[in-house]
Design a protein around this motif. Structure first.
Motif, PDB file in Angstrom:
ATOM      1  N   ALA A 380      24.687   0.299 -39.213  1.00  0.00           N
ATOM      2  CA  ALA A 380      24.005  -0.919 -38.758  1.00  0.00           C
ATOM      3  C   ALA A 380      24.951  -2.130 -38.793  1.00  0.00           C
ATOM      4  O   ALA A 380      24.669  -3.175 -38.202  1.00  0.00           O
ATOM      5  CB  ALA A 380      22.784  -1.176 -39.633  1.00  0.00           C
ATOM      6  N   LEU A 381      26.063  -1.963 -39.501  1.00  0.00           N
ATOM      7  CA  LEU A 381      27.037  -3.074 -39.557  1.00  0.00           C
ATOM      8  C   LEU A 381      27.734  -3.263 -38.208  1.00  0.00           C
ATOM      9  O   LEU A 381      28.392  -4.283 -37.973  1.00  0.00           O
ATOM     10  CB  LEU A 381      28.095  -2.810 -40.635  1.00  0.00           C
ATOM     11  CG  LEU A 381      27.577  -2.759 -42.073  1.00  0.00           C
ATOM     12  CD1 LEU A 381      28.701  -2.342 -43.021  1.00  0.00           C
ATOM     13  CD2 LEU A 381      27.038  -4.120 -42.489  1.00  0.00           C
ATOM     14  N   LEU A 382      27.634  -2.264 -37.356  1.00  0.00           N
ATOM     15  CA  LEU A 382      28.281  -2.397 -36.039  1.00  0.00           C
ATOM     16  C   LEU A 382      27.369  -3.220 -35.122  1.00  0.00           C
ATOM     17  O   LEU A 382      26.298  -2.765 -34.716  1.00  0.00           O
ATOM     18  CB  LEU A 382      28.487  -1.011 -35.408  1.00  0.00           C
ATOM     19  CG  LEU A 382      29.484  -0.093 -36.088  1.00  0.00           C
ATOM     20  CD1 LEU A 382      29.522   1.269 -35.382  1.00  0.00           C
ATOM     21  CD2 LEU A 382      30.874  -0.711 -36.052  1.00  0.00           C
ATOM     22  N   ASP A 383      27.792  -4.431 -34.813  1.00  0.00           N
ATOM     23  CA  ASP A 383      26.953  -5.238 -33.919  1.00  0.00           C
ATOM     24  C   ASP A 383      27.275  -4.882 -32.456  1.00  0.00           C
ATOM     25  O   ASP A 383      28.180  -4.077 -32.176  1.00  0.00           O
ATOM     26  CB  ASP A 383      27.139  -6.739 -34.197  1.00  0.00           C
ATOM     27  CG  ASP A 383      28.582  -7.161 -34.076  1.00  0.00           C
ATOM     28  OD1 ASP A 383      29.373  -6.368 -33.509  1.00  0.00           O
ATOM     29  OD2 ASP A 383      28.937  -8.265 -34.527  1.00  0.00           O
ATOM     30  N   ASP A 384      26.534  -5.490 -31.526  1.00  0.00           N
ATOM     31  CA  ASP A 384      26.706  -5.126 -30.116  1.00  0.00           C
ATOM     32  C   ASP A 384      28.142  -5.348 -29.660  1.00  0.00           C
ATOM     33  O   ASP A 384      28.712  -4.549 -28.917  1.00  0.00           O
ATOM     34  CB  ASP A 384      25.757  -5.959 -29.240  1.00  0.00           C
ATOM     35  CG  ASP A 384      24.329  -5.470 -29.448  1.00  0.00           C
ATOM     36  OD1 ASP A 384      24.166  -4.379 -30.043  1.00  0.00           O
ATOM     37  OD2 ASP A 384      23.398  -6.191 -29.042  1.00  0.00           O
ATOM     38  N   ASN A 385      28.715  -6.443 -30.147  1.00  0.00           N
ATOM     39  CA  ASN A 385      30.079  -6.774 -29.746  1.00  0.00           C
ATOM     40  C   ASN A 385      31.063  -5.677 -30.175  1.00  0.00           C
ATOM     41  O   ASN A 385      31.866  -5.187 -29.373  1.00  0.00           O
ATOM     42  CB  ASN A 385      30.443  -8.139 -30.363  1.00  0.00           C
ATOM     43  CG  ASN A 385      31.814  -8.585 -29.938  1.00  0.00           C
ATOM     44  OD1 ASN A 385      32.222  -8.313 -28.805  1.00  0.00           O
ATOM     45  ND2 ASN A 385      32.537  -9.234 -30.846  1.00  0.00           N
ATOM     46  N   SER A 386      30.956  -5.264 -31.453  1.00  0.00           N
ATOM     47  CA  SER A 386      31.924  -4.252 -31.894  1.00  0.00           C
ATOM     48  C   SER A 386      31.635  -2.897 -31.243  1.00  0.00           C
ATOM     49  O   SER A 386      32.564  -2.119 -30.992  1.00  0.00           O
ATOM     50  CB  SER A 386      32.009  -4.151 -33.416  1.00  0.00           C
ATOM     51  OG  SER A 386      30.778  -4.256 -34.000  1.00  0.00           O
ATOM     52  N   ARG A 387      30.393  -2.625 -30.905  1.00  0.00           N
ATOM     53  CA  ARG A 387      30.087  -1.379 -30.185  1.00  0.00           C
ATOM     54  C   ARG A 387      30.768  -1.379 -28.808  1.00  0.00           C
ATOM     55  O   ARG A 387      31.322  -0.379 -28.366  1.00  0.00           O
ATOM     56  CB  ARG A 387      28.572  -1.206 -30.006  1.00  0.00           C
ATOM     57  CG  ARG A 387      27.914  -0.695 -31.265  1.00  0.00           C
ATOM     58  CD  ARG A 387      26.404  -0.715 -31.161  1.00  0.00           C
ATOM     59  NE  ARG A 387      25.848  -0.472 -32.487  1.00  0.00           N
ATOM     60  CZ  ARG A 387      25.572   0.734 -32.983  1.00  0.00           C
ATOM     61  NH1 ARG A 387      25.759   1.796 -32.246  1.00  0.00           N
ATOM     62  NH2 ARG A 387      25.126   0.880 -34.202  1.00  0.00           N
ATOM     63  N   GLU A 388      30.724  -2.528 -28.199  1.00  0.00           N
ATOM     64  CA  GLU A 388      31.343  -2.624 -26.868  1.00  0.00           C
ATOM     65  C   GLU A 388      32.864  -2.475 -26.986  1.00  0.00           C
ATOM     66  O   GLU A 388      33.501  -1.763 -26.188  1.00  0.00           O
ATOM     67  CB  GLU A 388      30.978  -3.972 -26.246  1.00  0.00           C
ATOM     68  CG  GLU A 388      31.203  -3.970 -24.746  1.00  0.00           C
ATOM     69  CD  GLU A 388      30.903  -5.336 -24.143  1.00  0.00           C
ATOM     70  OE1 GLU A 388      29.988  -6.023 -24.642  1.00  0.00           O
ATOM     71  OE2 GLU A 388      31.632  -5.709 -23.202  1.00  0.00           O
ATOM     72  N   ILE A 389      33.414  -3.134 -27.996  1.00  0.00           N
ATOM     73  CA  ILE A 389      34.868  -3.015 -28.202  1.00  0.00           C
ATOM     74  C   ILE A 389      35.256  -1.544 -28.354  1.00  0.00           C
ATOM     75  O   ILE A 389      36.196  -1.047 -27.735  1.00  0.00           O
ATOM     76  CB  ILE A 389      35.316  -3.826 -29.453  1.00  0.00           C
ATOM     77  CG1 ILE A 389      35.161  -5.321 -29.196  1.00  0.00           C
ATOM     78  CG2 ILE A 389      36.746  -3.481 -29.864  1.00  0.00           C
ATOM     79  CD1 ILE A 389      35.486  -6.207 -30.390  1.00  0.00           C
ATOM     80  N   ILE A 390      34.492  -0.839 -29.191  1.00  0.00           N
ATOM     81  CA  ILE A 390      34.829   0.571 -29.447  1.00  0.00           C
ATOM     82  C   ILE A 390      34.646   1.427 -28.179  1.00  0.00           C
ATOM     83  O   ILE A 390      35.485   2.285 -27.873  1.00  0.00           O
ATOM     84  CB  ILE A 390      33.984   1.131 -30.614  1.00  0.00           C
ATOM     85  CG1 ILE A 390      34.393   0.441 -31.914  1.00  0.00           C
ATOM     86  CG2 ILE A 390      34.127   2.644 -30.765  1.00  0.00           C
ATOM     87  CD1 ILE A 390      35.820   0.695 -32.340  1.00  0.00           C
ATOM     88  N   SER A 391      33.574   1.159 -27.429  1.00  0.00           N
ATOM     89  CA  SER A 391      33.360   1.933 -26.196  1.00  0.00           C
ATOM     90  C   SER A 391      34.537   1.770 -25.234  1.00  0.00           C
ATOM     91  O   SER A 391      35.055   2.749 -24.687  1.00  0.00           O
ATOM     92  CB  SER A 391      32.107   1.470 -25.478  1.00  0.00           C
ATOM     93  OG  SER A 391      31.009   1.964 -26.092  1.00  0.00           O
ATOM     94  N   ASN A 392      34.937   0.525 -25.049  1.00  0.00           N
ATOM     95  CA  ASN A 392      36.072   0.263 -24.146  1.00  0.00           C
ATOM     96  C   ASN A 392      37.349   0.916 -24.679  1.00  0.00           C
ATOM     97  O   ASN A 392      38.119   1.516 -23.937  1.00  0.00           O
ATOM     98  CB  ASN A 392      36.304  -1.245 -23.978  1.00  0.00           C
ATOM     99  CG  ASN A 392      35.122  -1.895 -23.282  1.00  0.00           C
ATOM    100  OD1 ASN A 392      34.373  -1.209 -22.588  1.00  0.00           O
ATOM    101  ND2 ASN A 392      34.937  -3.188 -23.478  1.00  0.00           N
TER     102      ASN A 392
END
Ligand code: GLU
Length: 465
Positions: A380-392
């Motif tokens: 849950a510590l992964l916010d939308d921004n960091s999820r997007e960073i990781i996806s890219n």
């Protein structure tokens, strides 16, 4: 004279930290004097002792790398000898049959160190045989009234003098004829030719009673050394209530025997400023003079510190083997060949961060567990921004073509960060969470290398999308 010490546990529970330390001091002293260290199991309390507890205690002592000489003595097997001595003391009127109801079946331990209260004197101590009723009795030792004091020199506490008026006519045989501790221990120590009795200070009153028995039997007394007790952080005697108080608790947490032995030796004993040492060093340095007079405090931080030093001082292969053994015994996990290999590569990275095998295990769990991070709180510590960073990032690294090793991974991430105007940590932290389920871990590029390309990409997919 040959130096002979013994450790004499009663198998009524797990080996307490204090007991382990007593065993160790007896062992170190005997070995430092080129003498013998013996093991006697005091199993006469049939209700409380049992063979599985005996086995556990023996295993704990072996685990500490304390080795005894000669055969283990089981006190129960010496009961006839104890009875003979009881009969002898009765015959010589150094002991007597006591029919007093109230005190009959107990070995009361009412004396307190320094107490001035006169202790129990049985009305039966000076009555002749003819007056004895036909009913149950215990046998008591006739504590002499003259001299009224007993003096002895303790190897730790120095000269001690005890007022015998504070020592009750203590029971040496119960109503079923069995010997009590204070009689059995003297007979056994004498027969085992024990030269030095080293044990906890809580036995001081017992020592006075035992000295009286030695004197009555005209036997040479061993030297005595009473070790101050171990206290908890609040200055009270360390007990089960303190959570971890038995050796088993620390074994289960994955402390190494070398570390426990080192720490236990320092609990109440010192040699110069030495804090970190091995068994052979402790043997070569040990003297009874090195034992302090005041209670020692069980300091978990100090144990962790010593434990860490022992861990990092071991070769990686040895830690690997010890960890596998630990996992096999205490964790119900079977490891496949590929995981074993990952673990072997991971260990050098993680050992420095841990204080026990248990901590290494916890820090390595992500290698054995399924790819999906089960710690939802961490995820849950992964916010939308960091999820997007990781996806890219995942797309970019998937289509890049380079050998999957930590050096090139590091270069790739650095270049990727530069091109995407990110800092390393903007990627590093979410990567760590998605790959290990934790916010702290050793270098992330090493972890990626160990997991391999396939598993890394899978984890980033499962845990981030
Ligand atoms: N069985 C006793 C105990 O465990 C032995 C004490 C002694 O060393 O004499 O406390």
């Amino acid at each position: 004279m040959e130096i002979r010490t013994r450790f004499a546990p009663s198998p009524t529970g797990d080996l307490h930290i204090g007991g382990a330390r007593t065993a160790l001091f007896n062992y170190l002293f005997a070995k430092s004097m080129k003498g013998k260290f013996l093991l006697r199991i005091e199993d006469t309390d049939l209700k409380r002792s049992n063979s599985s507890l005996t086995e556990k205690i023996i295993n704990d002592i072996k685990w500490l790398n304390i080795h005894w000489d000669e055969e283990v003595v089981f006190q129960r097997q010496n009961q006839n000898k104890h009875k003979q001595i009881i009969d002898y003391l009765l015959e010589k009127e150094l002991a007597f049959r006591c029919f007093s109801e109230k005190e009959n079946h107990t070995e009361s331990n009412i004396e307190k160190i320094g107490s001035r209260e006169p202790a129990f004197r049985s009305p039966w101590r000076d009555l002749g045989k003819n007056t004895q009723p036909n009913k149950q009795y215990v046998v008591r030792f006739k504590v002499p009234s003259d001299p009224s004091r007993i003096n002895f020199t303790d190897k730790v506490r120095g000269d001690l003098s005890w007022d015998l008026n504070t020592i009750e006519d203590f029971v040496i045989a119960r109503s079923d004829g069995s010997s009590t501790y204070n009689l059995a221990v003297v007979v056994d120590d004498h027969n085992m030719k024990i030269s030095h009795v080293i044990r906890g200070e809580d036995h001081l009153t017992n020592t006075v009673k035992q000295l009286l028995v030695y004197q009555a039997l005209d036997w040479v007394t061993p030297e005595f050394a009473h070790i101050p007790l171990i206290h908890n952080e609040r200055g009270e005697k360390l007990s089960k209530r303190d959570g971890k108080s038995s050796l088993l608790d620390f074994k289960q947490e994955g402390f190494l025997p070398d570390a426990m032995l080192n720490y236990l030796a320092r609990l109440g004993w010192s040699y110069k400023d030495e804090e970190f040492f091995n068994l052979n060093q402790a043997i070569s340095w040990f003297t009874l003079d090195g034992i302090g007079k005041s209670p020692s405090r069980f300091d978990i931080k100090k144990l962790l510190n010593i434990s860490k030093k022992h861990l990092v001082s071991k070769p990686a292969d040895e830690i690997h083997a010890l960890l596998l053994q630990y996992i096999k015994i205490y964790k119900d996990i079977s490891l496949s060949g590929s995981i074993l290999e990952k673990l072997r590569q991971y260990l050098p990275l993680v050992v420095e961060r841990c204080t026990s095998l248990g901590e290494i295990f916890e820090a390595s769990l992500f290698l054995f567990e399924a790819d999906e991070v089960r710690e939802k709180k961490v995820l849950a510590l992964l916010d939308d921004n960091s999820r997007e960073i990781i996806s890219n990032f995942r797309c970019a690294i998937k289509s890049a073509n380079f050998a999957w090793n930590s050096k090139l991974l590091n270069e790739f991430i650095n270049t990727y960060c530069e091109e995407s105007s990110l800092k390393f940590r903007d990627i590093g932290i979410p990567l760590r969470i998605a790959l290990t389920g934790s916010t702290s871990s050793p270098s992330i590029v090493h972890i990626m290398e160990i997991l391999g390309e396939h598993q890394t990409l899978d984890r980033l997919n499962i845990n981030v999308d």
